[in-house]
Design a protein around this motif. Sequence first.
Motif, mmCIF file in Angstrom:
data_model
loop_
_atom_site.group_PDB
_atom_site.id
_atom_site.type_symbol
_atom_site.label_atom_id
_atom_site.label_comp_id
_atom_site.label_asym_id
_atom_site.label_seq_id
_atom_site.Cartn_x
_atom_site.Cartn_y
_atom_site.Cartn_z
ATOM 1 N N TYR A 94 0.776 -1.197 0.165
ATOM 2 C CA TYR A 94 -0.077 -0.109 0.142
ATOM 3 C C TYR A 94 0.754 1.373 -0.026
ATOM 4 N N CYS A 95 0.455 2.235 -0.600
ATOM 5 C CA CYS A 95 0.965 3.481 -0.768
ATOM 6 C C CYS A 95 0.162 4.301 0.077
ATOM 7 N N ALA A 96 0.829 5.232 0.898
ATOM 8 C CA ALA A 96 0.326 6.151 1.739
ATOM 9 C C ALA A 96 0.837 7.715 1.886
ATOM 10 N N ALA A 97 0.144 8.670 2.249
ATOM 11 C CA ALA A 97 0.422 9.953 2.262
ATOM 12 C C ALA A 97 0.226 10.317 3.655
ATOM 13 N N SER A 98 1.335 10.993 4.112
ATOM 14 C CA SER A 98 1.130 11.593 5.503
ATOM 15 C C SER A 98 0.495 12.984 5.538
ATOM 16 N N LEU A 99 0.120 13.264 6.561
ATOM 17 C CA LEU A 99 -0.743 14.707 6.697
ATOM 18 C C LEU A 99 0.427 15.710 6.957
ATOM 19 N N ASP A 100 1.416 15.136 7.332
ATOM 20 C CA ASP A 100 2.557 16.215 7.437
ATOM 21 C C ASP A 100 3.775 15.678 7.228
ATOM 22 N N SER A 101 4.991 16.045 7.767
ATOM 23 C CA SER A 101 6.170 15.607 7.348
ATOM 24 C C SER A 101 6.817 14.402 8.091
ATOM 25 N N ARG A 102 6.107 13.954 9.135
ATOM 26 C CA ARG A 102 6.497 12.842 9.899
ATOM 27 C C ARG A 102 6.524 11.521 9.088
ATOM 28 N N TYR A 107 -0.334 8.988 8.755
ATOM 29 C CA TYR A 107 -0.913 8.577 7.441
ATOM 30 C C TYR A 107 -2.111 8.492 7.477
ATOM 31 N N ALA A 108 -3.047 9.324 6.538
ATOM 32 C CA ALA A 108 -4.213 9.738 6.514
ATOM 33 C C ALA A 108 -4.701 9.047 5.029
ATOM 34 N N TYR A 109 -3.824 9.248 4.116
ATOM 35 C CA TYR A 109 -4.423 8.889 2.700
ATOM 36 C C TYR A 109 -3.757 7.541 2.330
ATOM 37 N N TRP A 110 -4.668 6.696 1.704
ATOM 38 C CA TRP A 110 -4.103 5.314 1.406
ATOM 39 C C TRP A 110 -4.536 4.762 -0.044
ATOM 40 N N GLY A 111 -3.678 3.892 -0.825
ATOM 41 C CA GLY A 111 -4.078 3.266 -2.046
ATOM 42 C C GLY A 111 -4.719 2.151 -1.844
ATOM 43 N N GLN A 112 -5.285 1.431 -2.899
ATOM 44 C CA GLN A 112 -6.047 0.246 -2.777
ATOM 45 C C GLN A 112 -5.271 -0.760 -2.680
ATOM 46 N N GLY A 113 -4.118 -0.659 -2.820
ATOM 47 C CA GLY A 113 -2.905 -1.821 -2.478
ATOM 48 C C GLY A 113 -2.740 -2.616 -4.065
ATOM 49 N N THR A 114 -1.481 -2.963 -4.137
ATOM 50 C CA THR A 114 -1.037 -3.844 -5.251
ATOM 51 C C THR A 114 -0.380 -5.409 -4.796
ATOM 52 N N GLN A 115 -0.857 -6.320 -5.292
ATOM 53 C CA GLN A 115 -0.028 -7.466 -4.725
ATOM 54 C C GLN A 115 1.080 -7.769 -5.387
ATOM 55 N N VAL A 116 1.952 -8.228 -4.424
ATOM 56 C CA VAL A 116 3.383 -8.685 -4.878
ATOM 57 C C VAL A 116 3.672 -10.198 -4.395
ATOM 58 N N THR A 117 3.902 -11.129 -5.089
ATOM 59 C CA THR A 117 3.931 -12.328 -4.955
ATOM 60 C C THR A 117 5.445 -12.935 -5.331
ATOM 61 N N VAL A 118 6.123 -13.562 -4.301
ATOM 62 C CA VAL A 118 7.382 -13.947 -4.582
ATOM 63 C C VAL A 118 7.300 -15.367 -4.304
ATOM 64 N N SER A 119 7.825 -16.095 -5.414
ATOM 65 C CA SER A 119 7.906 -17.514 -5.522
ATOM 66 C C SER A 119 9.166 -18.193 -5.028
ATOM 67 N N SER A 120 9.239 -19.243 -4.359
ATOM 68 C CA SER A 120 10.577 -19.656 -3.868
ATOM 69 C C SER A 120 11.024 -20.629 -5.081
#
Length: 120
Positions: A94-102, A107-120
């Motif tokens: 998930y990507c996120a944006a903070s309300l300030d510089s911390r 973090y108040a704004y969030w994306g919908q997410g993207t799946q990452v799958t790593v196979s062995s």
Amino acid sequence: QVQLVESGGGLVQAGGSLRLSCVASGRTFTRNAMGWFRQAPGKEREFVVAISWSGTTVYADSVKGRFTISRDNANNTVYLQMNSLKPEDTAVYYCAASLDSRLTSNYAYWGQGTQVTVSS
């Protein structure tokens, strides 16, 4: 309306690389910290990495030396380059944006997410 849209996830073999992108719209986040979080199945969401408006970064120990965050303020975009991927990196990112510089909180704004799958 603020939107964060991630892209770049997918399936990759262990040792491979992926580059995630996150484009923000609806407002600018030039002075805000931006970050990436992830959530694996059955686990809580965890912090991965964040970057300040000036380029200061902080990484989770588990990804130091393998992941690199960057941002393009002109295009309201943040990137996550992931190298030397491991099966334990498998998660929804998930990507996120903070309300300030911390970097690690507010973090108040969030994306919908993207799946990452790593196979062995």
